[in-house]
Design an enzyme around this catalytic site. Structure first.
Site, mmCIF file in Angstrom:
data_model
loop_
_atom_site.group_PDB
_atom_site.id
_atom_site.type_symbol
_atom_site.label_atom_id
_atom_site.label_comp_id
_atom_site.label_asym_id
_atom_site.label_seq_id
_atom_site.Cartn_x
_atom_site.Cartn_y
_atom_site.Cartn_z
ATOM 1 N N HIS A 169 0.930 -1.277 0.005
ATOM 2 C CA HIS A 169 -0.060 0.011 -0.131
ATOM 3 C C HIS A 169 0.878 1.207 -0.175
ATOM 4 C CE1 HIS A 169 -3.169 2.801 0.911
ATOM 5 N NE2 HIS A 169 -3.928 2.015 0.711
ATOM 6 N N ASP A 186 -8.124 -5.319 -0.495
ATOM 7 C CA ASP A 186 -8.515 -6.017 -1.545
ATOM 8 C C ASP A 186 -8.181 -7.692 -1.254
ATOM 9 O OD1 ASP A 186 -9.620 -4.265 -3.442
ATOM 10 O OD2 ASP A 186 -7.676 -3.768 -3.967
HETATM 11 N N1 ACO Z 1 3.805 -7.581 -4.718
HETATM 12 C C1 ACO Z 1 5.103 -7.636 -4.743
HETATM 13 N N2 ACO Z 1 6.064 -6.764 -4.497
HETATM 14 C C2 ACO Z 1 5.327 -5.616 -4.240
HETATM 15 C C3 ACO Z 1 4.017 -5.339 -4.233
HETATM 16 C C4 ACO Z 1 3.247 -6.650 -4.234
HETATM 17 N N3 ACO Z 1 1.983 -6.561 -4.269
HETATM 18 N N4 ACO Z 1 3.743 -4.239 -3.941
HETATM 19 C C5 ACO Z 1 4.754 -3.307 -3.755
HETATM 20 N N5 ACO Z 1 5.901 -4.270 -4.071
HETATM 21 C C6 ACO Z 1 7.196 -4.007 -4.146
HETATM 22 C C7 ACO Z 1 7.570 -3.351 -5.254
HETATM 23 O O1 ACO Z 1 8.284 -4.012 -6.295
HETATM 24 C C8 ACO Z 1 8.825 -2.435 -4.598
HETATM 25 O O2 ACO Z 1 9.952 -3.148 -4.545
HETATM 26 P P1 ACO Z 1 11.503 -2.841 -4.765
HETATM 27 O O3 ACO Z 1 11.771 -1.881 -3.770
HETATM 28 O O4 ACO Z 1 12.216 -4.047 -4.486
HETATM 29 O O5 ACO Z 1 11.544 -2.226 -6.251
HETATM 30 C C9 ACO Z 1 8.221 -1.983 -3.294
HETATM 31 O O6 ACO Z 1 7.467 -2.947 -2.893
HETATM 32 C C10 ACO Z 1 7.531 -0.690 -3.343
HETATM 33 O O7 ACO Z 1 6.650 -0.873 -4.117
HETATM 34 P P2 ACO Z 1 5.839 0.254 -5.272
HETATM 35 O O8 ACO Z 1 5.138 -0.424 -6.252
HETATM 36 O O9 ACO Z 1 6.610 1.346 -5.414
HETATM 37 O O10 ACO Z 1 4.686 0.897 -4.241
HETATM 38 P P3 ACO Z 1 3.849 1.899 -4.555
HETATM 39 O O11 ACO Z 1 3.572 2.799 -3.613
HETATM 40 O O12 ACO Z 1 4.109 2.754 -5.745
HETATM 41 O O13 ACO Z 1 2.293 1.297 -4.925
HETATM 42 C C11 ACO Z 1 0.669 -0.439 -4.667
HETATM 43 C C12 ACO Z 1 1.284 0.677 -4.114
HETATM 44 C C13 ACO Z 1 0.058 0.022 -6.068
HETATM 45 C C14 ACO Z 1 -0.644 -0.652 -3.933
HETATM 46 C C15 ACO Z 1 1.604 -1.614 -4.868
HETATM 47 O O14 ACO Z 1 1.846 -2.007 -3.438
HETATM 48 C C16 ACO Z 1 0.886 -2.754 -5.680
HETATM 49 O O15 ACO Z 1 1.087 -2.869 -6.899
HETATM 50 N N6 ACO Z 1 0.323 -3.653 -4.896
HETATM 51 C C17 ACO Z 1 -0.657 -4.874 -5.627
HETATM 52 C C18 ACO Z 1 -1.700 -4.258 -6.170
HETATM 53 C C19 ACO Z 1 -2.902 -3.991 -5.282
HETATM 54 O O16 ACO Z 1 -3.181 -4.804 -4.516
HETATM 55 N N7 ACO Z 1 -3.626 -3.007 -5.040
HETATM 56 C C20 ACO Z 1 -4.456 -2.457 -4.490
HETATM 57 C C21 ACO Z 1 -4.215 -1.578 -3.562
HETATM 58 S S1 ACO Z 1 -5.134 -1.098 -2.512
HETATM 59 C C22 ACO Z 1 -6.300 0.005 -3.363
HETATM 60 O O17 ACO Z 1 -6.253 0.424 -4.083
HETATM 61 C C23 ACO Z 1 -7.895 -0.380 -2.987
#
Ligand code: ACO
Length: 378
Positions: free
Chosen positions: A263, A314
């Site tokens: 998140h 989710d």
């Molecule tokens: N699975 C694996 N790795 C992840 C995940 C995940 N679900 N989420 C974040 N990471 C990792 C990234 O790859 C990144 O790793 P790194 O530093 O080694 O490169 C680090 O964690 C930071 O992640 P970002 O994507 O930069 O985080 P951001 O704040 O931009 O994105 C988000 C947040 C979009 C929710 C992200 O965690 C994600 O894509 N999760 C999966 C999709 C999801 O469940 N979305 C629902 C969110 S809740 C809502 O909107 C209702």
């Protein structure tokens, strides 16, 4: 020469405070709607009462809530002419969120106040959108299955009517309670992507329907609301508890996202996920398929241990909806049935204290090029 903006670049606007808001707040692991914790509201309120709170900054009295419910009932039935048009737009091989985006846009043409941006008209439009969102989603479900569109019953809640219109059967009281709680948990979440989309569109003083259509488009994406259905598809693809650990390890090793985790704001856990986790355990057991919860819990442990990421709203909502027999591709539209409450609250707040959103882009392209006629281009 054009000005080149040299301000700080913040990709994804992480940490940027883009507006003042009093709708909902996130402080560490505490989510509050208008100052009340989500745990308190989920335990004691109804979705209608929660929406009244989000829109009016106060809990309603008995009479206020009765009036609010009555108004919702008045608006919940879809115009038969709108239903006829909806029956003519493609509903098979179309994502339900794409259909819903079109349906809400069409609904604007049946609202004679669509262009009236006065606070009074906006309040009525907010109510109509709240009342009709579930009617539209269930109309889609019936239309695509060549079944008649079912009208909502008077004096029933939005949760009761959603389950009734979706199945054509009077729903079980316990499932209505669970569904109502899911609607409460998803109702608002500070400046999330779709609330921001609502506010950006409202900030040009465009109308409420346009703002909500923008929000539906934003919610559709798999990084936002679209994640809930992706979670269930992932669980079904994994299939068994034995394969869950290896699946997560492989995904993380390949730098793939595991849906339902992580998140932007919560780094120490999403309080909604904790509530949904308990519901998932209970309901999967009740349906006789506890392995969906067991797989989820195992994945939760592995993602946490391997990557330090926690589940978001989710993750466990997927198995909750699955246990209720809701078609997987309706999970994100159901998010919209709930989040309309927050979107409208944000639109009210934006209109009441508006300044157009107009950030800058950090220029990384070429400069100073000279036009070459088409004959002389290579
Ligand atoms: N699975 C694996 N790795 C992840 C995940 C995940 N679900 N989420 C974040 N990471 C990792 C990234 O790859 C990144 O790793 P790194 O530093 O080694 O490169 C680090 O964690 C930071 O992640 P970002 O994507 O930069 O985080 P951001 O704040 O931009 O994105 C988000 C947040 C979009 C929710 C992200 O965690 C994600 O894509 N999760 C999966 C999709 C999801 O469940 N979305 C629902 C969110 S809740 C809502 O909107 C209702």
């Amino acid at each position: 020469m054009a000005e080149i903006y040299e301000g700080a670049l913040d990709k994804g606007l992480e940490g940027v405070v883009a507006c003042s808001t009093a709708v909902s707040s996130i402080m560490d692991v505490t989510l509050c709607y208008r100052g009340y914790t989500i745990e308190d509201i989920a335990e004691n309120s109804t979705f209608e009462e929660t929406t009244y709170l989000l829109w009016n900054d106060k809990l309603p009295t008995k009479n206020e809530l009765a009036d609010f419910n009555r108004e919702i009932n008045t608006y919940a039935t879809l115009d038969p002419q709108l239903v006829n048009i909806l029956k003519t737009i493609p509903s098979k091989n179309v994502h339900p969120m794409a259909w819903l985006r079109t349906a809400v846009s069409l609904a604007a043409h049946f609202d004679n106040e669509a262009q009236d941006n006065s606070p009074e008209a906006n309040k009525r439009k907010g109510l109509r959108l709240l009342a009709k969102m579930g009617s539209l989603v269930t109309a889609f479900e019936n239309i695509r299955n060549d079944k008649p569109v079912i009208n909502p019953r008077n004096e029933k809640s939005l949760a009761w009517n959603f389950l009734y219109m979706m199945t054509g059967k009077e729903p079980d009281a316990e499932l209505v309670k669970v569904f109502d709680m899911c609607l409460i948990l998803h109702a608002d979440h500070e400046l999330n992507c779709s609330a921001f989309a609502t506010r950006v569109t409202a900030s040009s003083l465009s109308d409420m329907y346009s703002a909500i259509v923008s929000a539906i488009g934003a919610l559709k994406g798999p990084l936002h609301g679209g994640a809930n259905e992706q979670v269930m598809l992932m669980l079904k693809k994994i299939g068994t508890l034995e394969k869950a650990k290896a699946f997560v390890k492989d995904a993380l090793a390949n730098k793939e996202k595991v849906m339902g985790f992580g998140h932007r704001v919560y780094k120490n856990g999403d309080p909604r996920a904790a509530i949904l986790r308990k519901m998932s355990q209970l309901l999967t057991q009740r349906m006789g398929e506890p392995h969906w919860y067991e797989m989820s819990a195992m994945m939760d442990d592995v993602v946490q241990a391997e990557k330090g990421l926690l589940p978001n709203v989710d993750f466990y909502s997927a198995t909750v909806y699955y246990s209720m027999g809701i078609p997987i591709d309706l999970y994100t539209p159901i998010f919209a049935v709930s989040r309309i409450s927050g979107w409208v609250a944000h639109a009210f707040e934006q209109y009441a204290n508006n300044r157009i959103y107009r950030p800058r882009g950090h220029w990384i392209g070429r400069q100073g090029l000279k036009y070459t006629s088409i004959e002389n281009r290579k």
